[in-house]
Design a protein around this motif. Structure first.
Motif, PDB file in Angstrom:
ATOM      1  N   PRO A  61       0.801  -1.221   0.000  1.00  0.00           N
ATOM      2  CA  PRO A  61       0.000   0.000   0.000  1.00  0.00           C
ATOM      3  C   PRO A  61       0.838   1.277   0.000  1.00  0.00           C
ATOM      4  CG  PRO A  61      -0.123  -1.140   2.111  1.00  0.00           C
ATOM      5  CD  PRO A  61       0.585  -2.040   1.161  1.00  0.00           C
ATOM      6  N   PHE A  62       2.075   1.209   0.541  1.00  0.00           N
ATOM      7  CA  PHE A  62       2.793   2.463   0.673  1.00  0.00           C
ATOM      8  C   PHE A  62       3.625   2.818  -0.551  1.00  0.00           C
ATOM      9  CE2 PHE A  62       5.301  -0.885   2.602  1.00  0.00           C
ATOM     10  CZ  PHE A  62       6.498  -0.778   1.914  1.00  0.00           C
ATOM     11  N   VAL A  63       3.674   1.914  -1.581  1.00  0.00           N
ATOM     12  CA  VAL A  63       4.506   2.208  -2.744  1.00  0.00           C
ATOM     13  C   VAL A  63       3.704   3.052  -3.735  1.00  0.00           C
ATOM     14  CG1 VAL A  63       5.742   1.211  -4.676  1.00  0.00           C
ATOM     15  CG2 VAL A  63       5.837   0.113  -2.443  1.00  0.00           C
ATOM     16  N   ALA A  64       4.228   4.262  -4.064  1.00  0.00           N
ATOM     17  CA  ALA A  64       3.539   5.126  -5.021  1.00  0.00           C
ATOM     18  C   ALA A  64       3.722   4.552  -6.430  1.00  0.00           C
ATOM     19  CB  ALA A  64       4.107   6.530  -4.945  1.00  0.00           C
ATOM     20  N   LYS A  65       2.628   4.208  -7.114  1.00  0.00           N
ATOM     21  CA  LYS A  65       2.730   3.608  -8.457  1.00  0.00           C
ATOM     22  C   LYS A  65       2.933   4.721  -9.494  1.00  0.00           C
ATOM     23  CE  LYS A  65       0.115  -0.616  -7.866  1.00  0.00           C
ATOM     24  NZ  LYS A  65      -0.826  -0.388  -6.770  1.00  0.00           N
ATOM     25  N   PRO A  66       3.679   4.448 -10.593  1.00  0.00           N
ATOM     26  CA  PRO A  66       3.773   5.462 -11.642  1.00  0.00           C
ATOM     27  C   PRO A  66       2.379   5.746 -12.200  1.00  0.00           C
ATOM     28  CG  PRO A  66       4.839   3.382 -12.294  1.00  0.00           C
ATOM     29  CD  PRO A  66       4.332   3.191 -10.911  1.00  0.00           C
ATOM     30  N   SER A  67       2.079   7.006 -12.492  1.00  0.00           N
ATOM     31  CA  SER A  67       0.716   7.342 -12.918  1.00  0.00           C
ATOM     32  C   SER A  67       0.455   6.861 -14.356  1.00  0.00           C
ATOM     33  CB  SER A  67       0.505   8.841 -12.846  1.00  0.00           C
ATOM     34  OG  SER A  67       1.647   9.475 -12.389  1.00  0.00           O
ATOM     35  N   PRO A  68      -0.797   6.431 -14.642  1.00  0.00           N
ATOM     36  CA  PRO A  68      -1.159   6.012 -16.005  1.00  0.00           C
ATOM     37  C   PRO A  68      -1.194   7.257 -16.925  1.00  0.00           C
ATOM     38  CG  PRO A  68      -3.082   6.043 -14.580  1.00  0.00           C
ATOM     39  CD  PRO A  68      -1.924   6.400 -13.730  1.00  0.00           C
ATOM     40  N   PRO A  69      -1.092   7.074 -18.246  1.00  0.00           N
ATOM     41  CA  PRO A  69      -1.166   8.220 -19.172  1.00  0.00           C
ATOM     42  C   PRO A  69      -2.456   8.985 -18.912  1.00  0.00           C
ATOM     43  CG  PRO A  69      -0.867   6.135 -20.352  1.00  0.00           C
ATOM     44  CD  PRO A  69      -1.030   5.797 -18.912  1.00  0.00           C
ATOM     45  N   ASP A  70      -2.409  10.322 -18.951  1.00  0.00           N
ATOM     46  CA  ASP A  70      -3.567  11.116 -18.559  1.00  0.00           C
ATOM     47  C   ASP A  70      -3.778  12.223 -19.597  1.00  0.00           C
ATOM     48  OD1 ASP A  70      -5.373  12.793 -17.415  1.00  0.00           O
ATOM     49  OD2 ASP A  70      -4.581  12.557 -15.367  1.00  0.00           O
ATOM     50  N   ARG A  71      -4.888  12.082 -20.380  1.00  0.00           N
ATOM     51  CA  ARG A  71      -5.133  13.022 -21.487  1.00  0.00           C
ATOM     52  C   ARG A  71      -5.459  14.416 -20.959  1.00  0.00           C
ATOM     53  NH1 ARG A  71      -9.971  11.841 -25.455  1.00  0.00           N
ATOM     54  NH2 ARG A  71     -10.054  13.976 -26.296  1.00  0.00           N
ATOM     55  N   LEU A  72      -6.273  14.464 -19.909  1.00  0.00           N
ATOM     56  CA  LEU A  72      -6.702  15.747 -19.350  1.00  0.00           C
ATOM     57  C   LEU A  72      -5.481  16.577 -18.932  1.00  0.00           C
ATOM     58  CD1 LEU A  72      -8.918  17.638 -18.340  1.00  0.00           C
ATOM     59  CD2 LEU A  72      -8.920  16.374 -16.172  1.00  0.00           C
ATOM     60  N   ARG A  73      -4.497  15.855 -18.246  1.00  0.00           N
ATOM     61  CA  ARG A  73      -3.318  16.598 -17.782  1.00  0.00           C
ATOM     62  C   ARG A  73      -2.517  17.135 -18.985  1.00  0.00           C
ATOM     63  NH1 ARG A  73       0.852  13.552 -14.211  1.00  0.00           N
ATOM     64  NH2 ARG A  73      -1.078  12.785 -13.288  1.00  0.00           N
ATOM     65  N   ASP A  74      -2.374  16.291 -20.040  1.00  0.00           N
ATOM     66  CA  ASP A  74      -1.636  16.743 -21.234  1.00  0.00           C
ATOM     67  C   ASP A  74      -2.282  17.994 -21.819  1.00  0.00           C
ATOM     68  OD1 ASP A  74       0.010  14.674 -20.809  1.00  0.00           O
ATOM     69  OD2 ASP A  74      -0.873  13.360 -22.368  1.00  0.00           O
ATOM     70  N   GLU A  75      -3.651  17.966 -21.917  1.00  0.00           N
ATOM     71  CA  GLU A  75      -4.367  19.116 -22.484  1.00  0.00           C
ATOM     72  C   GLU A  75      -4.138  20.370 -21.633  1.00  0.00           C
ATOM     73  OE1 GLU A  75      -8.050  16.517 -24.275  1.00  0.00           O
ATOM     74  OE2 GLU A  75      -8.515  18.361 -23.177  1.00  0.00           O
ATOM     75  N   LEU A  76      -4.215  20.171 -20.286  1.00  0.00           N
ATOM     76  CA  LEU A  76      -4.016  21.304 -19.377  1.00  0.00           C
ATOM     77  C   LEU A  76      -2.624  21.904 -19.555  1.00  0.00           C
ATOM     78  CD1 LEU A  76      -5.668  20.119 -16.069  1.00  0.00           C
ATOM     79  CD2 LEU A  76      -6.117  22.272 -17.234  1.00  0.00           C
ATOM     80  N   ARG A  77      -1.621  20.986 -19.682  1.00  0.00           N
ATOM     81  CA  ARG A  77      -0.242  21.470 -19.840  1.00  0.00           C
ATOM     82  C   ARG A  77      -0.094  22.316 -21.095  1.00  0.00           C
ATOM     83  NH1 ARG A  77       2.456  16.470 -17.996  1.00  0.00           N
ATOM     84  NH2 ARG A  77       2.845  16.908 -15.795  1.00  0.00           N
ATOM     85  N   SER A  78      -0.703  21.882 -22.224  1.00  0.00           N
ATOM     86  CA  SER A  78      -0.478  22.572 -23.497  1.00  0.00           C
ATOM     87  C   SER A  78      -1.389  23.790 -23.666  1.00  0.00           C
ATOM     88  CB  SER A  78      -0.653  21.584 -24.653  1.00  0.00           C
ATOM     89  OG  SER A  78      -1.956  21.030 -24.556  1.00  0.00           O
ATOM     90  N   LEU A  79      -2.283  23.995 -22.709  1.00  0.00           N
ATOM     91  CA  LEU A  79      -3.255  25.084 -22.851  1.00  0.00           C
ATOM     92  C   LEU A  79      -2.604  26.447 -22.605  1.00  0.00           C
ATOM     93  CD1 LEU A  79      -6.392  25.252 -23.224  1.00  0.00           C
ATOM     94  CD2 LEU A  79      -6.529  25.541 -20.761  1.00  0.00           C
ATOM     95  N   ASP A  80      -2.847  27.427 -23.472  1.00  0.00           N
ATOM     96  CA  ASP A  80      -2.343  28.779 -23.267  1.00  0.00           C
ATOM     97  C   ASP A  80      -3.487  29.621 -22.702  1.00  0.00           C
ATOM     98  OD1 ASP A  80      -1.285  31.246 -23.270  1.00  0.00           O
ATOM     99  OD2 ASP A  80      -0.733  31.280 -25.397  1.00  0.00           O
ATOM    100  N   VAL A  81      -3.516  29.763 -21.395  1.00  0.00           N
ATOM    101  CA  VAL A  81      -4.659  30.395 -20.721  1.00  0.00           C
ATOM    102  C   VAL A  81      -4.832  31.854 -21.159  1.00  0.00           C
ATOM    103  CG1 VAL A  81      -5.649  31.016 -18.468  1.00  0.00           C
ATOM    104  CG2 VAL A  81      -4.400  28.890 -18.730  1.00  0.00           C
TER     105      VAL A  81
END
Ligand SMILES: Nc1ncnc2c1ncn2[C@@H]1O[C@H](COP(=O)(O)OP(=O)(O)OP(=O)(O)O)[C@@H](O)[C@H]1O
Ligand SMILES: [Mg+2]
Length: 486
Positions: free
Chosen positions: A446-466
């Motif tokens: 339970p205490f091992v942090a797993k690598p996160s699965p690919p996340d489309r929402l996060r990618d979109e947020l990153r590339s967004l020019d607010v």
């Protein structure tokens, strides 16, 4: 008061001096108890006894002369008592009044009527003297028992004098001060010393410390490296309070001591395995007892409670215990809590009557110098590894521990949840591949942090020019995401 308890025994003293021999035996029957001249009956019996013995002692010489037997001897054994022994060569000279009693290889043993008479007189006199001494002793005891109350008071008075005398002597030899006792719950010590450690260290080498507890400074959270002197300081406070209440002078320059209703300590590690109590359970039972019974007039000394369990459990308990003491009606007992949980020092900012103190050390390159000085403020390092080095831990273990500490301090887990603490130049070699490692175990950890699965929402947020986004577009985008993820 003491002086009057020490008087009034002249009569008893005189009676005992008249009755008893200079060095009486510890138990009766082991030698004479009473002096000659104390009791005429006893004196008469002793006289019969000694004169009979003297007669027997002279018998040998007398009989040798009378019979002309040079080998004649007087002897004694338990079975026959006293006898006259004559060797074979002289048997012809044995006088007719000798009665034969026993034949032995070298000759014969005889008794005479007179010898038997004297012997029985000697024995019965000894027996009667012993009986008489027992009677006299019983009577003497009764007469001493009449003075029992006075003697008990005398014993108490001597014990009190003994204690006060040693207080005074210790105070004079070791430079103690007279404490001022007050009723308000304070503890104000200047230049206090630990009465035992100061002697072991050598007088003058112990570092004196101040202690101010009372009012808003009620609960001291005492931090500092291992070997710094926390436990010594904490026990010193307890001993000073105890000595002050016993009426002693104190190892300090000056001291104001508020009366204490009870002194609670939770110090050292002990278990009671035979009664089914582990070390930690004993610690918790004792701490629970303190929390239930301490009042705002008590003194509470806690040395590292909570360390016998997992770090977070221990810290949480220590934290909650401190809060509980702080909320004790009347503002909490005077408390010193020595700890290596540096997080506990944050309580000083949260609770008004908690304050921090630390035992000072100086860092000298890789080494540390213990100053043994207690100051206000917190400490944030334990220097446990340096102390382990001083203690003679193998150098490889010390340097490996340093590596692990550095790993821990830079964050516990690396990419993929592998604990960083295991890395390092001197880490043991990795196990062969076919053997599954602990961290690859199939059981989910339970205490091992797993690598996160690919996340489309996060990618979109990153590339967004607010900045380039119009309000209407922003709303549309929000609606789209809501439809997709909400
Ligand atoms: N004020 C002092 N002056 C001189 N020596 C002291 C003083 N206080 C403590 N010492 C010495 O330092 C030693 C270590 O002290 P102590 O056990 O109190 O440390 P500690 O901080 O409780 O360590 P730990 O965290 O390992 O329990 C003691 O054995 C004592 O001899
Ligand atoms: Mg200690």
């Amino acid at each position: 008061d003491l002086a009057s308890d020490l008087e009034g025994f002249e009569d008893l003293q005189r009676r005992l001096a008249e009755a008893l021999v200079d060095d009486p035996p510890v138990t009766s029957g082991e030698g004479p108890i009473f002096r000659a001249g104390y009791d005429p009956d006893l004196d008469g019996l002793r006289e019969t006894h000694t004169s009979g013995l003297a007669w027997i002692a002279e018998l040998q010489a007398r009989e040798r002369q009378r019979t002309g037997i040079p080998s004649l001897k007087v002897g004694y054994n338990r079975v026959f008592g006293y006898f006259l022994e004559i060797t074979r060569t002289h048997l012809a000279l044995v006088p007719p009044e000798y009665r034969r009693k026993q034949t032995i290889s070298t000759g014969e043993r005889y008794v005479t009527e007179e010898l038997q008479e004297v012997e029985s007189r000697v024995l019965s006199a000894a027996e009667s003297a012993a009986t008489r001494e027992t009677e006299l002793f019983a009577a003497l005891r009764v007469s001493v028992a009449d003075a029992a109350c006075g003697l008990q008071a005398l014993g108490q008075a001597l014990a009190a004098l003994d204690v006060l005398g040693s207080f005074a002597e210790t105070a004079a030899c070791r430079g103690y001060c007279l404490p001022v006792m007050v009723t308000e719950p304070v503890l104000d010590v200047h230049g206090g010393r630990h009465p035992v450690v100061e002697v072991n260290e050598g007088l003058g080498r112990f570092v004196p410390n101040d202690l101010q507890i009372g009012g808003e400074r009620r609960i001291m959270v005492l931090t500092g490296p291992n070997m710094a002197g926390k436990s010594t300081f904490l026990r010193q406070a307890g001993l000073l309070v105890l000595l002050a209440h016993a009426g002693s002078w104190l190892p300090a320059e000056s001291a104001r001591v508020g009366l204490v209703d009870r002194l609670f300590t939770r110090v050292g590690a002990s278990d009671d395995l035979a009664r089914g109590r582990s070390t930690f359970l004993v610690e918790m039972i004792e701490t629970a007892n303190i929390l239930r019974n301490a009042t705002h007039r008590s003194l509470v000394l806690l040395d590292e409670i909570g360390r016998g369990t997992a770090t977070f459990d221990g810290l949480s308990l220590a934290w909650a215990v401190t809060e509980h003491l702080h909320e004790t009606p009347g503002g909490g007992p005077r408390t010193i809590f020595a700890t290596h949980y540096h997080e506990l020092t944050e309580l000083a900012a949260l609770l008004p009557r908690v304050f921090n103190a630390r035992v000072e050390v100086k860092e000298w390159g890789e080494e540390i110098v213990f100053l043994k000085k207690v100051l206000d403020g917190r400490s944030d390092r334990s220097y446990g590894i340096q102390v382990a080095k001083i203690a003679g831990m193998p150098p490889a273990v010390v340097s490996r521990a340093r590596e692990i500490l550095a790993n821990l301090e830079s964050g516990e887990f690396g990419v993929g949840g592998v604990p960083r603490r295991s890395r390092g130049r001197s880490a043991p070699p990795p196990p062969p591949r076919e053997q599954i490692t602990f961290f690859e175990a199939p059981v989910p950890l339970p205490f091992v942090a797993k690598p996160s699965p690919p996340d489309r929402l996060r990618d979109e947020l990153r590339s967004l020019d607010v900045d380039a986004l119009r309000p209407l577009d922003a709303l549309n985008l929000l609606a789209e995401w809501k439809a997709r993820h909400g």
